[in-house]
Scaffold this motif. Structure first.
Motif, PDB file in Angstrom:
ATOM      1  N   GLY A 230       0.760  -1.114   0.050  1.00 39.02           N
ATOM      2  CA  GLY A 230      -0.139  -0.054   0.036  1.00 39.02           C
ATOM      3  C   GLY A 230       0.969   1.120   0.005  1.00 39.02           C
ATOM      4  O   GLY A 230       0.692   2.310  -0.766  1.00 39.02           O
ATOM      5  N   LEU A 231       1.807   1.203   0.857  1.00 39.34           N
ATOM      6  CA  LEU A 231       2.809   2.408   0.982  1.00 39.34           C
ATOM      7  C   LEU A 231       4.182   1.916   1.512  1.00 39.34           C
ATOM      8  O   LEU A 231       3.869   1.085   2.285  1.00 39.34           O
ATOM      9  CB  LEU A 231       2.176   3.591   2.160  1.00 39.34           C
ATOM     10  CG  LEU A 231       2.409   5.068   1.780  1.00 39.34           C
ATOM     11  CD1 LEU A 231       2.179   5.610   0.383  1.00 39.34           C
ATOM     12  CD2 LEU A 231       1.421   5.915   2.786  1.00 39.34           C
ATOM     13  N   VAL A 254       4.222  -0.287  11.973  1.00 38.76           N
ATOM     14  CA  VAL A 254       5.411   0.619  12.409  1.00 38.76           C
ATOM     15  C   VAL A 254       6.483  -0.207  12.671  1.00 38.76           C
ATOM     16  O   VAL A 254       6.290  -1.317  13.333  1.00 38.76           O
ATOM     17  CB  VAL A 254       4.758   1.460  13.326  1.00 38.76           C
ATOM     18  CG1 VAL A 254       4.622   0.769  14.838  1.00 38.76           C
ATOM     19  CG2 VAL A 254       5.952   2.460  13.746  1.00 38.76           C
ATOM     20  N   PHE A 255       7.590   0.171  12.348  1.00 37.00           N
ATOM     21  CA  PHE A 255       8.864  -0.493  12.678  1.00 37.00           C
ATOM     22  C   PHE A 255       9.448  -0.349  13.863  1.00 37.00           C
ATOM     23  O   PHE A 255       9.514   0.779  14.285  1.00 37.00           O
ATOM     24  CB  PHE A 255      10.059  -0.386  11.421  1.00 37.00           C
ATOM     25  CG  PHE A 255      11.171  -1.409  11.851  1.00 37.00           C
ATOM     26  CD1 PHE A 255      11.104  -2.542  11.148  1.00 37.00           C
ATOM     27  CD2 PHE A 255      12.333  -1.118  12.490  1.00 37.00           C
ATOM     28  CE1 PHE A 255      12.067  -3.636  11.177  1.00 37.00           C
ATOM     29  CE2 PHE A 255      13.212  -1.837  12.513  1.00 37.00           C
ATOM     30  CZ  PHE A 255      13.258  -3.081  11.926  1.00 37.00           C
ATOM     31  N   TRP A 262       8.109  -5.385  12.254  1.00 32.77           N
ATOM     32  CA  TRP A 262       6.936  -4.601  12.091  1.00 32.77           C
ATOM     33  C   TRP A 262       5.843  -4.841  12.993  1.00 32.77           C
ATOM     34  O   TRP A 262       5.631  -6.149  13.286  1.00 32.77           O
ATOM     35  CB  TRP A 262       6.466  -4.723  10.656  1.00 32.77           C
ATOM     36  CG  TRP A 262       7.532  -4.306   9.628  1.00 32.77           C
ATOM     37  CD1 TRP A 262       8.500  -4.942   8.845  1.00 32.77           C
ATOM     38  CD2 TRP A 262       7.653  -2.834   9.200  1.00 32.77           C
ATOM     39  NE1 TRP A 262       9.313  -4.082   8.122  1.00 32.77           N
ATOM     40  CE2 TRP A 262       8.761  -2.872   8.368  1.00 32.77           C
ATOM     41  CE3 TRP A 262       6.824  -1.846   9.324  1.00 32.77           C
ATOM     42  CZ2 TRP A 262       9.142  -1.741   7.645  1.00 32.77           C
ATOM     43  CZ3 TRP A 262       7.485  -0.644   8.757  1.00 32.77           C
ATOM     44  CH2 TRP A 262       8.639  -0.480   8.070  1.00 32.77           C
ATOM     45  N   VAL A 263       5.130  -3.833  13.457  1.00 34.78           N
ATOM     46  CA  VAL A 263       3.955  -4.019  14.336  1.00 34.78           C
ATOM     47  C   VAL A 263       2.733  -3.359  13.685  1.00 34.78           C
ATOM     48  O   VAL A 263       2.897  -2.296  13.455  1.00 34.78           O
ATOM     49  CB  VAL A 263       4.343  -3.378  15.753  1.00 34.78           C
ATOM     50  CG1 VAL A 263       3.299  -3.712  16.695  1.00 34.78           C
ATOM     51  CG2 VAL A 263       5.809  -3.899  16.353  1.00 34.78           C
ATOM     52  N   PRO A 264       1.585  -3.991  13.734  1.00 32.54           N
ATOM     53  CA  PRO A 264       0.546  -3.577  13.085  1.00 32.54           C
ATOM     54  C   PRO A 264      -0.032  -2.414  14.310  1.00 32.54           C
ATOM     55  O   PRO A 264      -0.310  -2.637  15.414  1.00 32.54           O
ATOM     56  CB  PRO A 264      -0.624  -4.472  13.111  1.00 32.54           C
ATOM     57  CG  PRO A 264       0.053  -5.849  13.899  1.00 32.54           C
ATOM     58  CD  PRO A 264       1.473  -5.383  14.123  1.00 32.54           C
ATOM     59  N   ARG A 294       4.750   1.726   7.113  1.00 38.45           N
ATOM     60  CA  ARG A 294       4.349   1.290   5.759  1.00 38.45           C
ATOM     61  C   ARG A 294       2.963   0.927   6.172  1.00 38.45           C
ATOM     62  O   ARG A 294       2.362   0.879   7.069  1.00 38.45           O
ATOM     63  CB  ARG A 294       5.212   0.317   5.460  1.00 38.45           C
ATOM     64  CG  ARG A 294       5.009  -1.026   6.007  1.00 38.45           C
ATOM     65  CD  ARG A 294       5.786  -2.053   5.689  1.00 38.45           C
ATOM     66  NE  ARG A 294       5.703  -3.458   6.476  1.00 38.45           N
ATOM     67  CZ  ARG A 294       6.230  -4.674   6.127  1.00 38.45           C
ATOM     68  NH1 ARG A 294       7.276  -4.381   5.321  1.00 38.45           N
ATOM     69  NH2 ARG A 294       5.985  -5.464   6.826  1.00 38.45           N
ATOM     70  N   VAL A 295       2.460   0.734   4.635  1.00 45.83           N
ATOM     71  CA  VAL A 295       0.852   0.189   4.974  1.00 45.83           C
ATOM     72  C   VAL A 295       1.022  -1.204   4.008  1.00 45.83           C
ATOM     73  O   VAL A 295       1.192  -1.048   2.800  1.00 45.83           O
ATOM     74  CB  VAL A 295       0.174   1.109   4.275  1.00 45.83           C
ATOM     75  CG1 VAL A 295      -1.479   0.477   4.340  1.00 45.83           C
ATOM     76  CG2 VAL A 295      -0.063   2.606   4.894  1.00 45.83           C
TER      77      VAL A 295
END
Ligand SMILES: O=C(O)CCC(=O)C(=O)O
Ligand SMILES: [Fe+2]
Length: 354
Positions: A230-231, A254-255, A262-264, A294-295
């Motif tokens: 996504g992004l 987010v990292f 990576w964590v949602p 990121r997305v």
């Protein structure tokens, strides 16, 4: 006349294929141009071997602005994560849903109508592909609409006979989220516990001089979410970003170094996501983390909308670490940083180090 953020992009015009999004509605599969592999998501030294996040979203701090120890909570969240969800922020769920539904209304328009407000090659505002796209070999599963200032002129081009509602909703939301951003910034600066804050008036400007942008994001439904992104990973450039993500619209990650991956950042009802941007990282002399995020495209046939608000100092304001005995960043003008970021993306921050 003082410079504006849009001027920062004049020196670096983008070609049309980095402005006009593909017509997502016409695609039955993910074209090769939009298929991402592990090597495509490298940003600096960070490689992202898998799009699957490591932890669950409970790890992300939730801060209630009404809580008595709010400063301490904000400080800890900025230091450990650079991102948190804020509740008790005073913006009603009806207002958030209204902004979201106007964003959906815009993105549902035919490509030729959206093209009426296309971003110019050397501009920062308008409809188009994310500007960071030019740094990557693949295209993202995303289209965006950046509004700087009043949305009235855009609305008139999009809906010549029916522009008022969109414009009222977007402009009213910008007012509210600007007040919230200002309040958050003052609290976050207090949480730094810097004894004298001589520059507070320029870094935490009155609403007339702040650099702001409202960014509507659309991640269309995708025939094969595992192939698309996504992004791409990035940090936001300004002081803070306040983000509304639609309910059930998963995908933001987010990292986090300490979490090791990576964590949602899952949508939480009535909460807004706040993340620390590069300029706040500098003000804090590197203590507050500019959150890399990121997305992911999470589910087949579910589209996602988000509304981000970027809040920063005036374009010609100067930023430097506050009250630091040993500053690790030099003093620079906001507009110069935005120019540098447009050229260097993730390397820009380290180029400002002393
Ligand atoms: O859509 C999201 O959740 C994030 C958007 C974002 O990172 C941005 O607009 O900079
Ligand atoms: Fe972002």
């Amino acid at each position: 006349m003082s410079p504006t953020i849009s001027e920062a992009y004049r020196e670096l015009p983008l070609p049309p294929h980095h402005i006009v999004p593909i017509d997502f509605g016409s695609l039955k599969s993910v074209p090769f141009s939009h298929q991402w592999f592990a090597s495509d998501t490298q940003v600096g030294k960070l490689s992202t071997p898998s799009l699957k996040p490591r932890l669950d979203s409970h790890a992300i701090p939730v801060v209630d602005l009404a809580s008595p120890d709010v400063l301490e909570r904000l400080g800890r969240a900025c230091e450990e994560w650079g991102v948190f969800q804020v509740v008790g922020h005073g913006i009603s769920s009806e207002e958030l849903e209204e902004v979201e539904s106007q964003a959906e209304r815009f993105f549902a328009l035919p490509p030729e109508v959206k093209a009426r407000v296309l971003r110019s090659p050397d501009g920062g505002a308008g409809y188009g592909i994310a500007r960071i796209s030019s740094f990557f070999s693949k295209f993202m599963w995303h289209e965006g609409f950046t509004i700087m200032g009043s949305s009235l002129d855009y609305a008139k081009q999009i809906w010549p006979h029916d522009y008022q509602h969109f414009s009222d909703v977007m402009d009213e939301y910008q007012k509210k989220v600007k007040n919230l951003s200002q309040r958050l910034m003052l609290q976050i600066l207090s949480s730094l516990k810097v004894s004298d804050l001589p520059e507070t008036s320029s870094i935490c400007p009155n609403p007339a001089t702040a650099s702001t942008a409202l960014q509507l994001n659309h991640y269309p439904s995708c025939p094969d979410p595992d192939l698309a992104l996504g992004l791409a990973p990035h940090t936001d450039s300004f002081l803070i970003t306040v983000l509304h993500q639609a309910r059930r619209a998963h995908g933001l990650q987010v990292f986090n170094d300490r979490a090791g991956g990576w964590v949602p950042v899952s949508p939480l009802q009535n909460a807004l996501v706040v993340n620390v941007g590069d300029l706040l990282h500098v003000l804090s002399n590197g203590r507050y983390v500019s959150a890399l995020h990121r997305v992911a495209v999470s589910e087949r046939s579910r589209e996602r909308v988000s509304v981000a608000y970027f809040y920063g100092p005036a374009a010609d304001a100067e930023v430097a670490p506050l009250g630091a005995a040993a500053p690790v960043y030099r003093r620079f003008k906001v507009v110069d940083y935005v120019k540098l970021k447009a050229r260097e993306l993730d390397k820009a921050m380290s180029l400002m180090r002393i």
